[in-house]
Design an enzyme around this catalytic site. Structure first.
Site, PDB file in Angstrom:
ATOM      1  N   SER A  22      -2.728 -21.643  -3.322  1.00 50.92           N
ATOM      2  CA  SER A  22      -2.119 -22.970  -3.242  1.00 50.92           C
ATOM      3  C   SER A  22      -2.165 -23.689  -4.591  1.00 50.92           C
ATOM      4  CB  SER A  22      -2.830 -23.822  -2.195  1.00 50.92           C
ATOM      5  OG  SER A  22      -2.646 -23.295  -0.907  1.00 50.92           O
ATOM      6  N   GLN A  71      -9.799 -17.516  -3.141  1.00 47.45           N
ATOM      7  CA  GLN A  71      -8.361 -17.224  -3.037  1.00 47.45           C
ATOM      8  C   GLN A  71      -7.579 -18.285  -3.792  1.00 47.45           C
ATOM      9  OE1 GLN A  71      -7.071 -17.041   1.027  1.00 47.45           O
ATOM     10  NE2 GLN A  71      -4.907 -17.001   0.522  1.00 47.45           N
ATOM     11  N   GLY A  72      -6.908 -17.897  -4.874  1.00 48.94           N
ATOM     12  CA  GLY A  72      -6.142 -18.825  -5.694  1.00 48.94           C
ATOM     13  C   GLY A  72      -4.653 -18.732  -5.417  1.00 48.94           C
ATOM     14  N   GLU A 118       3.074 -27.779  10.288  1.00 47.45           N
ATOM     15  CA  GLU A 118       4.530 -27.794  10.165  1.00 47.45           C
ATOM     16  C   GLU A 118       5.065 -26.423   9.757  1.00 47.45           C
ATOM     17  OE1 GLU A 118       2.924 -31.818   9.915  1.00 47.45           O
ATOM     18  OE2 GLU A 118       2.460 -29.968   8.858  1.00 47.45           O
ATOM     19  N   SER A 172     -11.286 -22.562  -1.569  1.00 49.08           N
ATOM     20  CA  SER A 172     -12.570 -22.577  -0.861  1.00 49.08           C
ATOM     21  C   SER A 172     -13.616 -21.751  -1.604  1.00 49.08           C
ATOM     22  CB  SER A 172     -12.405 -22.022   0.557  1.00 49.08           C
ATOM     23  OG  SER A 172     -11.462 -22.758   1.289  1.00 49.08           O
ATOM     24  N   GLU A 180      -5.675 -12.939   6.872  1.00 48.59           N
ATOM     25  CA  GLU A 180      -6.304 -14.248   7.050  1.00 48.59           C
ATOM     26  C   GLU A 180      -6.047 -14.767   8.452  1.00 48.59           C
ATOM     27  OE1 GLU A 180      -6.434 -18.523   4.727  1.00 48.59           O
ATOM     28  OE2 GLU A 180      -4.544 -17.448   4.797  1.00 48.59           O
TER      29      GLU A 180
END
Length: 382
Positions: free
Chosen positions: A127, A124-125, A362, A159, A242
């Site tokens: 971030s 998964q690209g 957060e 990941s 997710e």
């Protein structure tokens, strides 16, 4: 919310328990990352051959058409059996379900079966160094070039990228549009020289995560998912799946670690010490609360047709509780928790990343405040 299983659900659970008992995974090969990934890949293929790789998927795509409750039972049984997580977990939980919603018939036919069989691993690209939890601020660009796109940028915390064939990539295709509207969702082939993968070694010694450096990587038009400029909506589908998929797997793993810690405390005669007994009791109550919240999320999905923001609450509380469990373990087991190569040292070190991965605590608190509790957004001071 009714937690009593029906006859069909009990039959489903018993069938899967029986299959797991008769089809254990190959022996754990050890600590080498690549070897363990091959082990998990072989295990997923074993599940696939037995028809158990993704029972929640519709039967037409290779699943069993399992209900949401049966799918939850499936994850609970995987956890209780303490078998490895399948190698292509991101493809199964995120990529496949996203394609089922947004993909073309050709994309579904091309990609879904190799996801199930672990023939092609997905990552998964999303971030980036300056766009972690704020996905809409990403800077990776995709520029039209003939019948495809040239992509340039950087991704991080990806990941399993070192083992992946395909990347669920979100890139900016319109720099003039508002930041949420100028994005497009692509499937990028990782096996091209223009994509460089650099593993990020963690405090545990593992390299679960990676940086991606992308320099004019080519993506054909047929690898656009959900249409040009619609990447934000498609990405939200991925992210909601997710959080929903994490709920059951995380709470089961947490329960196991806490049970192991209670056993360790009993062996050392610490359950009679109120300091430890009170802390363990509180952690037990938190584990049960997380388990019930995961089931409530399932009920809401059945009611409304898609996962809701409550999944963020499960992940937030799991992160905090897992860190508290592993920290208490250092007090209970003593030097073993600080000795390299031991179970408890690994759990203690690995837990440090819980409040960052899968959405920072957060950001999750903001989601819960605004979308669960209905609180107003906090306006920045002038």
């Amino acid at each position: 919310m009714d937690l009593t299983f029906s006859d069909d659900e009990l039959a489903f659970r018993d069938e899967f328990r029986s299959w797991l008992a008769g089809n254990p995974p190959p022996p754990d090969p050890g600590d080498e990352d690549a070897t363990r990934n091959a082990w998990r890949t072989a295990w997923q293929h074993q599940l696939y051959e037995g028809g158990w790789a993704a029972p929640a998927w519709p039967a037409e795509y290779g699943g069993r058409g399992a209900t949401l409750t049966q799918s939850a039972i499936y994850f609970e049984e995987l956890g209780r059996a303490r078998v490895p997580v399948p190698a292509n977990v991101l493809g199964i939980l995120l990529g496949g379900p996203t394609l089922m919603v947004w993909g073309t018939d050709e994309q579904k036919e091309r990609y879904l079966t190799p996801i199930l069989s672990a023939e092609e691993i997905w990552c998964q690209g999303f971030s980036e160094p300056d766009a972690g939890s704020d996905l809409a601020s990403l800077k990776t660009r995709a520029v039209k070039d003939g019948d495809g796109w040239l992509v340039t940028g950087q991704k991080v915390w990806t990941s399993g990228a070192q083992y992946s064939k395909w990347c669920m990539l979100v890139a900016r295709t319109d720099v003039e549009a508002p930041k949420h509207k100028g994005l497009t969702y692509f499937l990028m082939d990782m096996e091209q020289d223009e994509v460089q993968v650099r593993p990020l070694r963690q405090i545990t010694g593992e390299a679960e995560f990676n940086e991606l450096f992308i320099e004019n990587a080519r993506i054909p038009d047929e690898n656009v998912v959900g249409g040009l400029g619609n990447g934000w909506k498609v990405a939200l589908t991925t992210l909601m799946n997710e959080r929903a998929g994490l709920g059951f797997t995380l709470q089961i793993r947490l329960r196991q670690i806490l049970d192991d810690l209670i056993t360790a405390a009993a062996e050392r005669g610490l359950l009679d010490d109120s300091r430890y007994a009170d802390e363990l009791a509180e952690l037990h109550a938190r584990c049960e609360a997380i388990r019930l919240m995961a089931w409530k999320g399932l009920t809401d999905t059945e009611r409304y047709g898609q996962p809701g923001p409550e999944g963020s609450l499960v992940k937030w509380l799991w992160s905090d509780t897992n860190q508290r469990v592993t920290q208490l373990a250092a007090d209970v087991v003593g030097p073993e928790a600080l000795t390299a190569g031991t179970l408890w040292s690994y759990e203690l070190l690995r837990a440090r990343g819980n409040s960052i991965e899968g959405g920072t605590t957060e950001i999750l608190k903001n989601i819960v405040a605004e979308r669960v509790l209905g609180l107003p957004r906090l306006k920045a001071a002038a």
